[in-house]
Write an enzyme that holds these catalytic residues in place. Structure first.
Site, PDB file in Angstrom:
ATOM      1  N   ASP A  50     -24.697  24.726 -76.981  1.00 37.71           N
ATOM      2  CA  ASP A  50     -26.054  25.272 -77.007  1.00 37.71           C
ATOM      3  C   ASP A  50     -26.767  24.646 -78.208  1.00 37.71           C
ATOM      4  O   ASP A  50     -26.247  23.697 -78.827  1.00 37.71           O
ATOM      5  CB  ASP A  50     -26.047  26.814 -77.020  1.00 37.71           C
ATOM      6  CG  ASP A  50     -25.569  27.400 -78.348  1.00 37.71           C
ATOM      7  OD1 ASP A  50     -25.105  26.625 -79.230  1.00 37.71           O
ATOM      8  OD2 ASP A  50     -25.665  28.625 -78.519  1.00 37.71           O
ATOM      9  N   HIS A  51     -27.939  25.183 -78.561  1.00 37.69           N
ATOM     10  CA  HIS A  51     -28.684  24.629 -79.695  1.00 37.69           C
ATOM     11  C   HIS A  51     -27.888  24.750 -81.004  1.00 37.69           C
ATOM     12  O   HIS A  51     -27.967  23.879 -81.865  1.00 37.69           O
ATOM     13  CB  HIS A  51     -30.044  25.329 -79.822  1.00 37.69           C
ATOM     14  CG  HIS A  51     -29.937  26.820 -79.854  1.00 37.69           C
ATOM     15  ND1 HIS A  51     -29.574  27.556 -78.732  1.00 37.69           N
ATOM     16  CD2 HIS A  51     -30.107  27.723 -80.858  1.00 37.69           C
ATOM     17  CE1 HIS A  51     -29.550  28.847 -79.055  1.00 37.69           C
ATOM     18  NE2 HIS A  51     -29.867  28.959 -80.337  1.00 37.69           N
ATOM     19  N   CYS A  96     -20.877  26.255 -79.849  1.00 39.21           N
ATOM     20  CA  CYS A  96     -22.080  27.068 -80.080  1.00 39.21           C
ATOM     21  C   CYS A  96     -22.115  27.386 -81.567  1.00 39.21           C
ATOM     22  O   CYS A  96     -21.401  26.742 -82.346  1.00 39.21           O
ATOM     23  CB  CYS A  96     -22.121  28.308 -79.189  1.00 39.21           C
ATOM     24  SG  CYS A  96     -20.794  29.502 -79.442  1.00 39.21           S
ATOM     25  N   THR A 103     -21.027  29.966 -83.379  1.00 39.29           N
ATOM     26  CA  THR A 103     -19.735  30.451 -83.877  1.00 39.29           C
ATOM     27  C   THR A 103     -18.554  29.975 -83.037  1.00 39.29           C
ATOM     28  O   THR A 103     -17.411  30.086 -83.482  1.00 39.29           O
ATOM     29  CB  THR A 103     -19.700  31.989 -83.832  1.00 39.29           C
ATOM     30  OG1 THR A 103     -19.913  32.401 -82.461  1.00 39.29           O
ATOM     31  CG2 THR A 103     -20.769  32.601 -84.726  1.00 39.29           C
ATOM     32  N   HIS A 133       1.264  25.603 -77.507  1.00 42.40           N
ATOM     33  CA  HIS A 133       1.772  26.911 -77.063  1.00 42.40           C
ATOM     34  C   HIS A 133       0.929  27.537 -75.945  1.00 42.40           C
ATOM     35  O   HIS A 133       1.471  28.274 -75.128  1.00 42.40           O
ATOM     36  CB  HIS A 133       1.830  27.888 -78.238  1.00 42.40           C
ATOM     37  CG  HIS A 133       2.952  27.591 -79.194  1.00 42.40           C
ATOM     38  ND1 HIS A 133       3.345  28.459 -80.184  1.00 42.40           N
ATOM     39  CD2 HIS A 133       3.762  26.492 -79.309  1.00 42.40           C
ATOM     40  CE1 HIS A 133       4.354  27.924 -80.869  1.00 42.40           C
ATOM     41  NE2 HIS A 133       4.612  26.725 -80.358  1.00 42.40           N
ATOM     42  N   ARG A 139       9.518  27.891 -72.877  1.00 45.09           N
ATOM     43  CA  ARG A 139       9.214  29.330 -72.938  1.00 45.09           C
ATOM     44  C   ARG A 139       7.701  29.589 -72.961  1.00 45.09           C
ATOM     45  O   ARG A 139       7.226  30.629 -72.533  1.00 45.09           O
ATOM     46  CB  ARG A 139       9.897  29.992 -74.140  1.00 45.09           C
ATOM     47  CG  ARG A 139       9.366  29.548 -75.489  1.00 45.09           C
ATOM     48  CD  ARG A 139      10.172  30.133 -76.629  1.00 45.09           C
ATOM     49  NE  ARG A 139       9.615  29.837 -77.928  1.00 45.09           N
ATOM     50  CZ  ARG A 139       9.774  28.670 -78.562  1.00 45.09           C
ATOM     51  NH1 ARG A 139      10.458  27.685 -78.003  1.00 45.09           N
ATOM     52  NH2 ARG A 139       9.240  28.482 -79.760  1.00 45.09           N
ATOM     53  N   HIS A 140       6.954  28.587 -73.452  1.00 43.24           N
ATOM     54  CA  HIS A 140       5.498  28.755 -73.502  1.00 43.24           C
ATOM     55  C   HIS A 140       4.887  28.699 -72.109  1.00 43.24           C
ATOM     56  O   HIS A 140       3.869  29.327 -71.849  1.00 43.24           O
ATOM     57  CB  HIS A 140       4.881  27.703 -74.429  1.00 43.24           C
ATOM     58  CG  HIS A 140       5.453  27.770 -75.808  1.00 43.24           C
ATOM     59  ND1 HIS A 140       5.268  28.859 -76.629  1.00 43.24           N
ATOM     60  CD2 HIS A 140       6.261  26.910 -76.479  1.00 43.24           C
ATOM     61  CE1 HIS A 140       5.919  28.662 -77.768  1.00 43.24           C
ATOM     62  NE2 HIS A 140       6.530  27.498 -77.700  1.00 43.24           N
TER      63      HIS A 140
END
Ligand code: RB5
Length: 145
Positions: free
Chosen positions: A7-8, A63, A65, A96, A130-131
């Site tokens: 986004d901006h 974005c 955050t 993982h 296992r992951h």
């Protein structure tokens, strides 16, 4: 192919990521936004996440955050979007969690750290083992099991 979107709030960092990928001759497709005018991150997250799911590719969403992009992208079937803040989380997101979309905060990260995160994310393979069992369980939740 890496699908990119912002986004901006993530536009400037996305441009830096494009230069970084250009220098490494890594192909990408920029799904927008294409300027710093205000726009809604879920619109971009939806476009990129659908491409990543359909093409079995990797994506990067930026974005302000990284939070909104990760929440939105994870609504799309087949998507494991990981919000990463440093090199360790980028490595673990691939090893993982088999994350297929990297989410970054353009207003949170310094450019050099963000580019290191991108480098690690696109060059690290899923560990499997296992992951895989755990990731499969995540995808079962998505399928309502
Ligand atoms: C836009 O102002 C901002 O809310 C957005 O870039 C993002 O940080 C949302 O999670």
């Amino acid at each position: 192919m890496i699908y990119l979107g912002s986004d901006h709030g993530g536009f400037k960092l996305k441009e830096s990521i494009k230069s970084f990928l250009d220098n490494k001759n890594i192909k990408y497709e920029d799904m927008g936004t294409h300027n710093e005018e205000s726009c809604d991150y879920p619109d971009i997250a939806k476009i990129v996440a659908n491409q990543v799911a359909e093409k079995n590719a990797l994506g990067i969403l930026v974005c302000g955050t990284g939070i909104g992009m990760s929440i939105a992208a994870n609504k799309i079937k087949g998507i494991r979007a990981a919000l990463c803040h440093n090199e360790y989380t980028a490595e673990m997101a691939r090893k993982h969690n088999d994350a297929n979309i990297l989410c970054l905060g353009g207003r949170v990260l310094q450019k050099d750290i963000a580019l290191k995160i991108v480098d690690i994310f696109i060059n690290t393979e899923f560990d499997g083992g296992r992951h895989k069992r755990r990731v499969d369980k995540i995808m079962e939740i998505q399928d309502g099991c």
